[in-house]
Enzyme design. Structure first.
Site, PDB file in Angstrom:
ATOM      1  N   ASP A   1      -2.445   9.336 -10.514  1.00 26.11           N
ATOM      2  CA  ASP A   1      -2.460   8.241 -11.486  1.00 26.11           C
ATOM      3  C   ASP A   1      -1.055   7.946 -12.005  1.00 26.11           C
ATOM      4  O   ASP A   1      -0.674   6.776 -12.200  1.00 26.11           O
ATOM      5  CB  ASP A   1      -3.380   8.575 -12.663  1.00 26.11           C
ATOM      6  CG  ASP A   1      -4.845   8.468 -12.298  1.00 26.11           C
ATOM      7  OD1 ASP A   1      -5.158   7.931 -11.218  1.00 26.11           O
ATOM      8  OD2 ASP A   1      -5.697   8.919 -13.089  1.00 26.11           O
TER       9      ASP A   1
ATOM     10  N   ASN B   1      -2.860  12.828  -3.823  1.00 24.51           N
ATOM     11  CA  ASN B   1      -4.024  13.245  -4.600  1.00 24.51           C
ATOM     12  C   ASN B   1      -4.533  14.609  -4.156  1.00 24.51           C
ATOM     13  O   ASN B   1      -4.889  15.463  -4.987  1.00 24.51           O
ATOM     14  CB  ASN B   1      -5.145  12.203  -4.463  1.00 24.51           C
ATOM     15  CG  ASN B   1      -4.971  11.036  -5.418  1.00 24.51           C
ATOM     16  OD1 ASN B   1      -4.363  11.157  -6.466  1.00 24.51           O
ATOM     17  ND2 ASN B   1      -5.508   9.888  -5.036  1.00 24.51           N
TER      18      ASN B   1
ATOM     19  N   ASP C   1       0.850  -1.185   0.000  1.00 22.60           N
ATOM     20  CA  ASP C   1       0.000   0.000   0.000  1.00 22.60           C
ATOM     21  C   ASP C   1       0.893   1.245   0.000  1.00 22.60           C
ATOM     22  O   ASP C   1       1.774   1.384   0.856  1.00 22.60           O
ATOM     23  CB  ASP C   1      -0.908  -0.006   1.241  1.00 22.60           C
ATOM     24  CG  ASP C   1      -1.876   1.161   1.254  1.00 22.60           C
ATOM     25  OD1 ASP C   1      -3.036   0.960   0.874  1.00 22.60           O
ATOM     26  OD2 ASP C   1      -1.471   2.271   1.666  1.00 22.60           O
ATOM     27  N   ILE C   2       0.664   2.145  -0.980  1.00 19.20           N
ATOM     28  CA  ILE C   2       1.481   3.358  -1.086  1.00 19.20           C
ATOM     29  C   ILE C   2       1.234   4.243   0.132  1.00 19.20           C
ATOM     30  O   ILE C   2       0.092   4.527   0.496  1.00 19.20           O
ATOM     31  CB  ILE C   2       1.143   4.129  -2.376  1.00 19.20           C
ATOM     32  CG1 ILE C   2       1.391   3.249  -3.606  1.00 19.20           C
ATOM     33  CG2 ILE C   2       1.993   5.397  -2.480  1.00 19.20           C
ATOM     34  CD1 ILE C   2       0.963   3.883  -4.910  1.00 19.20           C
TER      35      ILE C   2
ATOM     36  N   GLU D   1      -4.723   2.182  -4.169  1.00 19.25           N
ATOM     37  CA  GLU D   1      -3.264   2.287  -4.137  1.00 19.25           C
ATOM     38  C   GLU D   1      -2.617   1.013  -3.617  1.00 19.25           C
ATOM     39  O   GLU D   1      -1.464   1.027  -3.188  1.00 19.25           O
ATOM     40  CB  GLU D   1      -2.839   3.475  -3.273  1.00 19.25           C
ATOM     41  CG  GLU D   1      -3.162   3.360  -1.803  1.00 19.25           C
ATOM     42  CD  GLU D   1      -4.531   3.907  -1.439  1.00 19.25           C
ATOM     43  OE1 GLU D   1      -4.703   4.351  -0.289  1.00 19.25           O
ATOM     44  OE2 GLU D   1      -5.435   3.901  -2.298  1.00 19.25           O
TER      45      GLU D   1
END
Length: 324
Positions: free
Chosen positions: A216, A207, A199-200, A241
């Site tokens: 993106d 965002n 998971d980022i 993500e």
């Protein structure tokens, strides 16, 4: 007129607010059914996710919905796949038939050509008939060759459509359907699986600060970095993500080492805004690793354990890998 009890609906909405889930029809139905019947499969799965104080993530809710609330949709999908496979089978048969017919007709035309040269001058009429037969055979062979080419193009379109249905359009990685099928294939042949859920870190802030277009591009860069670092192992986009890495192994330590190297590789990359070349800072991810050795249900359970390990990695400061 009897009084309408709005409490179950209000409780379901309160549950969604508490879990930080959007009040979509699917999420509302999930919450309503889990609260109305805690002993049901849906109720038990929701309880399993939330019993230790964890919130039900959207990816968890999606998985429960996929398993228990979309049977009719899955039935329709199975029917579509059956029709697709039948069409593909017919295309294969037609292509083989056309190719065989074209070869046979061409061979017949060549034989007639050879025989025509052996007729004498007194057999002019016969030669004319054979010549017309040769011409017609050659024309038929040409038509069959064209048909075989059209069928080959159809087969390619079918294969492309099947591939697109299992591919995430943004990153090019396998999507949830591809992940599920890959894990199913491994479990069917009895292979152990190490699954790593990534998971980022702080992706929402990316965002919020730079916009979804930049977000993106970050997703695509992370996907590319993971694919390169984890090759030749399977890498798919789990959703949002989150990414899933699958190793055909029972060595959890090797899985942790693989993801940790991928994490280090990503941390070394320089991310800049395309518009003004402004540095964005370091992009990292956290990961959780678990192992499955049983059937496909064990793979799903391993993903849940990897997710719990991922939560620990986040809680311990992010940019690290934990195992169950």
């Amino acid at each position: 007129m009897s009084k309408i009890d709005h409490k179950p609906g209000a409780d379901a909405l309160a549950f969604l607010v508490d879990q930080h889930l959007s009040p979509t029809p699917e999420n509302y139905t999930l919450a309503y059914m889990a609260l109305a019947d805690p002993g049901s499969p849906i109720g038990r799965m929701v309880e399993a996710f939330t019993s230790e104080g964890f919130r039900l993530r959207q990816s968890d809710a999606d998985e429960i919905i996929r398993l228990h609330l979309t049977r009719s949709v899955r039935g329709a999908a199975r029917q579509d796949r059956t029709q697709h496979d039948a069409l593909r089978h017919q295309a294969l048969k037609l292509g083989e038939a056309a190719s065989s017919a074209a070869a046979a007709t061409g061979a017949f035309a060549r034989e007639l050509s050879a025989e025509a040269g052996s007729f004498g001058e007194g057999e002019t009429r016969t030669v004319e008939i054979v010549a017309r037969m040769i011409e017609r055979s050659q024309s038929t062979a040409s038509d069959l060759d064209a048909t075989a080419s059209e069928v080959a193009a159809l087969r390619l379109e079918l294969e492309t459509a099947r591939d697109d249905a299992q591919r995430d359009q943004l990153t090019g990685l396998g999507n949830r359907r591809a992940i599920d099928r890959h894990l199913q294939r491994l479990s069917n042949k009895g292979s152990p699986r190490v699954v790593g859920l990534c998971d980022i870190d702080f992706f929402k802030s990316i965002n919020d600060r730079y916009g979804h277009g930049v977000g993106d591009r970050v997703l695509k860069q992370v996907a590319s970095s993971l694919s390169s670092a984890c090759a030749p192992h399977f890498v798919g986009r789990w959703g949002g993500e989150e990414f899933l890495v699958v190793m055909e192994s029972d060595d959890a330590a090797a899985g942790v080492a693989l993801l940790d190297q991928a994490r280090a590789d990503l941390a070394k990359r320089e991310f800049k805004l395309r518009e003004n070349d402004q540095p964005m800072g370091q992009i990292t991810f956290s990961g959780g690793v678990a192992t499955a050795t049983g059937d496909h249900a064990d793979s799903i359970a391993a993903i849940h354990r990897a997710d719990a390990a991922l939560y620990r990695a986040k809680a311990e400061g992010r940019n690290r890998i934990c195992s169950d």
